[in-house]
Design a protein around this motif. Structure first.
Motif, PDB file in Angstrom:
ATOM      1  N   UNK A  10      -3.146  -4.002   2.758  1.00  0.00           N
ATOM      2  CA  UNK A  10      -2.404  -3.172   3.705  1.00  0.00           C
ATOM      3  C   UNK A  10      -2.911  -3.404   5.126  1.00  0.00           C
ATOM      4  N   UNK A  11      -2.108  -2.968   6.088  1.00  0.00           N
ATOM      5  CA  UNK A  11      -2.489  -3.134   7.497  1.00  0.00           C
ATOM      6  C   UNK A  11      -3.764  -2.352   7.820  1.00  0.00           C
ATOM      7  N   UNK A  12      -3.952  -1.195   7.194  1.00  0.00           N
ATOM      8  CA  UNK A  12      -5.157  -0.396   7.440  1.00  0.00           C
ATOM      9  C   UNK A  12      -6.410  -1.124   6.977  1.00  0.00           C
ATOM     10  N   UNK A  13      -6.343  -1.699   5.765  1.00  0.00           N
ATOM     11  CA  UNK A  13      -7.517  -2.393   5.230  1.00  0.00           C
ATOM     12  C   UNK A  13      -7.857  -3.631   6.057  1.00  0.00           C
ATOM     13  N   UNK A  14      -6.839  -4.375   6.458  1.00  0.00           N
ATOM     14  CA  UNK A  14      -7.101  -5.605   7.209  1.00  0.00           C
ATOM     15  C   UNK A  14      -7.667  -5.288   8.594  1.00  0.00           C
ATOM     16  N   UNK A  15      -7.105  -4.292   9.272  1.00  0.00           N
ATOM     17  CA  UNK A  15      -7.618  -3.936  10.607  1.00  0.00           C
ATOM     18  C   UNK A  15      -9.036  -3.380  10.516  1.00  0.00           C
ATOM     19  N   UNK A  16      -9.340  -2.647   9.422  1.00  0.00           N
ATOM     20  CA  UNK A  16     -10.704  -2.132   9.255  1.00  0.00           C
ATOM     21  C   UNK A  16     -11.685  -3.258   8.976  1.00  0.00           C
TER      22      UNK A  16
ATOM     23  N   UNK B  40      -1.946   5.804   9.943  1.00  0.00           N
ATOM     24  CA  UNK B  40      -0.856   6.768  10.128  1.00  0.00           C
ATOM     25  C   UNK B  40       0.502   6.127   9.835  1.00  0.00           C
ATOM     26  N   UNK B  41       0.699   4.900  10.293  1.00  0.00           N
ATOM     27  CA  UNK B  41       1.969   4.211  10.034  1.00  0.00           C
ATOM     28  C   UNK B  41       2.135   3.916   8.554  1.00  0.00           C
ATOM     29  N   UNK B  42       1.062   3.487   7.903  1.00  0.00           N
ATOM     30  CA  UNK B  42       1.136   3.196   6.467  1.00  0.00           C
ATOM     31  C   UNK B  42       1.438   4.457   5.661  1.00  0.00           C
ATOM     32  N   UNK B  43       0.893   5.580   6.068  1.00  0.00           N
ATOM     33  CA  UNK B  43       1.186   6.826   5.371  1.00  0.00           C
ATOM     34  C   UNK B  43       2.643   7.238   5.567  1.00  0.00           C
ATOM     35  N   UNK B  44       3.160   7.028   6.770  1.00  0.00           N
ATOM     36  CA  UNK B  44       4.564   7.348   7.012  1.00  0.00           C
ATOM     37  C   UNK B  44       5.489   6.433   6.213  1.00  0.00           C
ATOM     38  N   UNK B  45       5.108   5.187   6.071  1.00  0.00           N
ATOM     39  CA  UNK B  45       5.909   4.236   5.297  1.00  0.00           C
ATOM     40  C   UNK B  45       5.637   4.314   3.801  1.00  0.00           C
ATOM     41  N   UNK B  46       4.618   5.103   3.424  1.00  0.00           N
ATOM     42  CA  UNK B  46       4.243   5.294   2.023  1.00  0.00           C
ATOM     43  C   UNK B  46       3.899   3.959   1.347  1.00  0.00           C
ATOM     44  N   UNK B  47       3.174   3.121   2.094  1.00  0.00           N
ATOM     45  CA  UNK B  47       2.773   1.830   1.546  1.00  0.00           C
ATOM     46  C   UNK B  47       1.328   1.824   1.057  1.00  0.00           C
ATOM     47  N   UNK B  48       0.604   2.891   1.263  1.00  0.00           N
ATOM     48  CA  UNK B  48      -0.795   2.923   0.879  1.00  0.00           C
ATOM     49  C   UNK B  48      -1.121   4.299   0.321  1.00  0.00           C
ATOM     50  N   UNK B  49      -1.964   4.312  -0.669  1.00  0.00           N
ATOM     51  CA  UNK B  49      -2.472   5.547  -1.253  1.00  0.00           C
ATOM     52  C   UNK B  49      -3.986   5.530  -1.062  1.00  0.00           C
ATOM     53  N   UNK B  50      -4.469   6.419  -0.244  1.00  0.00           N
ATOM     54  CA  UNK B  50      -5.890   6.443   0.079  1.00  0.00           C
ATOM     55  C   UNK B  50      -6.663   7.151  -1.037  1.00  0.00           C
TER      56      UNK B  50
END
Length: 485
Positions: free
Chosen positions: A238-244, A406-416
């Motif tokens: 996901x975009x969150x994991x890659x940016x982190x 925040x964007x990934x949560x809105x798009x429902x592409x990631x489950x933290x």
């Protein structure tokens, strides 16, 4: 009885007394002249003519007449006394003038200090405002680039072509810089003159063909690898994991600088590097070490590593660069990419590795949006160093992690889950620890000591106020404290 003249020119005892007492208006021979005038007056009879004595009196006491000779010494003393008063006034005026001349520079220096403080405060406020705007711009441009890549992958997956296409847009970096130079500079220079001035980053002789191939080729390859691996990681994670995970490049920069450049060893940055590695392992563990997850983590860590190597080599061979030199260098890299790396997407196209049906079928809107935001990110990173504090640029980069989340949560592409969230937080904390200055421990100790001093001063002031209040109450009540012997 006549008194003989003293060797110092004082004729009588009265002259000596007047000289010792500092009588204003005194001049040597005053008493002798006064005595001679009196003797000359007493020797003349009222009915006789004394031209010599009259002329002597008229010379000494002019415009007084002979009949006023009895009052002549008093008038003379009064005139001398008034002259002494005038002397006092002149001295006081001169002293007051000197005091005014001394106080005027002090007041002007205080005004200059106040102006300097106001200017420093305004410049600090402007830097903070610019820093806030650039933080938001950097994080939003990086988030936008990452999310557009994810959208593009739904219909078009050619990561190397996307890397090559977006890198070519960096050719516009130097023209954008020169446009800003024309808009802001008072002494405007021609494009060629400015280009030659900025090309000094390559050496005293500027940009030559040998330096172009020698210095540009390795940095261009590292630039392409960084972006290409980043895009490959976005396909697996996901975009969150890659940016982190990309934020780990700060830790890698420190480790390489410590090993290669022999930079100062800092324990807090070693802790930050360990936290970054821990976050990487936890990120891979978040999906139970799934194959795609491990490959994606490897791509993201590889992108962060090549980015760190790029920065360390830049510091080693080229040193520091100003905004113009950075714009020139990035545009030169893009030009090298256009000339020498263009054969790679062609080879990938004909070998069916990255193939598309026609150029009309390409998502030009997403490609241009991605390339434009990537160019804006590169420009903002270099502009921010000039307009504000460099640390704020790094903060803008790390803020892309919660933005993508925040964007990934809105798009429902990631489950933290707990592991992924903890890994993201640990990597971000390690990144922030990397931003601490080298003298952070000394600065912290000074801050703590200043707080202790302020508290002690406030305590002393409170005690003084309480004692003054008690004394005032005792005086109002009429009590008197008698000191004990």
């Amino acid at each position: 009885m006549d008194v003989k003249a003293a060797p110092n020119g004082v004729a009588t005892i009265e002259d000596r007394i007047l000289r010792i007492t500092g009588y204003y208006g005194y001049y040597p021979g005053y008493s002798s002249q006064k005595s001679t005038s009196r003797s000359s007056v007493t020797r003349c009879k009222p009915g006789s003519n004394c031209p010599t004595s009259h002329s002597s009196i008229s010379r000494q006491l002019s415009p007084l007449s002979v009949t006023e000779d009895s009052s002549a010494p008093i008038l003379e003393l009064q005139s001398r006394g008034s002259s002494g008063v005038c002397g006092h006034r002149v001295e006081r005026q001169s002293r007051s003038g000197d005091d005014g001349a001394q106080t005027h520079p002090e007041s002007s220096s205080q005004e200059n200090r106040l102006k300097a403080r106001c200017l420093s405060c305004t410049s600090a406020v402007l830097k903070a405002v610019w820093g806030l705007l650039i933080i938001l711009s950097v994080s939003s441009s990086w988030v936008g680039t990452t999310q557009i890549v994810k959208i593009t992958y739904k219909n078009f997956y050619c990561p190397f072509f996307m890397t090559w296409f977006s890198t070519n847009w960096n050719i516009m970096f130097f023209p954008v810089y020169y446009s800003g130079h024309l808009a802001t500079a008072q002494e405007k220079q021609s494009p060629m003159k400015k280009f030659r001035e900025c090309s000094r980053i390559f050496g005293e002789d500027g940009l030559t063909l040998k330096l172009f191939l020698k210095r540009t080729a390795p940095f261009s390859i590292l630039w392409t690898l960084t972006n290409y691996l980043y895009l490959l990681a976005l396909k697996k994670l996901t975009a969150t994991d890659v940016s982190a995970l990309f934020c780990c490049n700060k830790a890698f920069v420190f480790l390489l600088s410590w090993i290669v450049l022999k930079d100062r060893f800092m324990g807090v940055r070693i802790v930050a590097a360990i936290m970054a590695i821990t976050g990487i392992v936890m990120m891979a563990y978040a999906d139970n070490f799934h194959a795609d997850s491990i490959i994606g983590v490897a791509f993201a860590v590889g992108s962060a590593s090549t980015s760190a190597l790029y920065k360390v080599l830049f510091k080693m061979f080229l040193g520091s660069a100003n905004f113009g030199e950075a714009a020139h260098f990035v545009s030169t890299l893009a030009f090298f990419n256009l000339i020498f790396i263009s054969f790679t997407p062609i080879i990938l196209y004909f070998t069916k590795v990255e193939h598309w049906s026609s150029f009309a079928a390409l998502p030009w809107g997403c490609l241009c949006g991605m390339a434009g935001l990537w160019l804006a990110f590169n420009i903002l990173v270099n502009v921010g160093v000039v307009l504000t504090y460099p640390i704020l640029i790094s903060i803008g980069t790390v803020l892309s992690v919660p933005g993508n989340a925040a964007v990934d949560l809105l798009k429902q592409e990631v489950i933290f889950n707990v592991v992924r969230l903890a890994a993201t937080i640990i990597i971000c904390i390690g990144f922030l620890l990397m931003l601490l200055p080298e003298e952070w421990d000394e600065i912290t100790l000074r801050f703590i000591n200043s707080l202790k001093e302020k508290k002690s001063e406030e305590h002393v002031e409170d005690l003084a106020d309480v004692s003054v209040h008690l004394r005032s109450r005792s005086r109002v009540n009429g009590t008197v404290s008698i000191p004990l012997a």
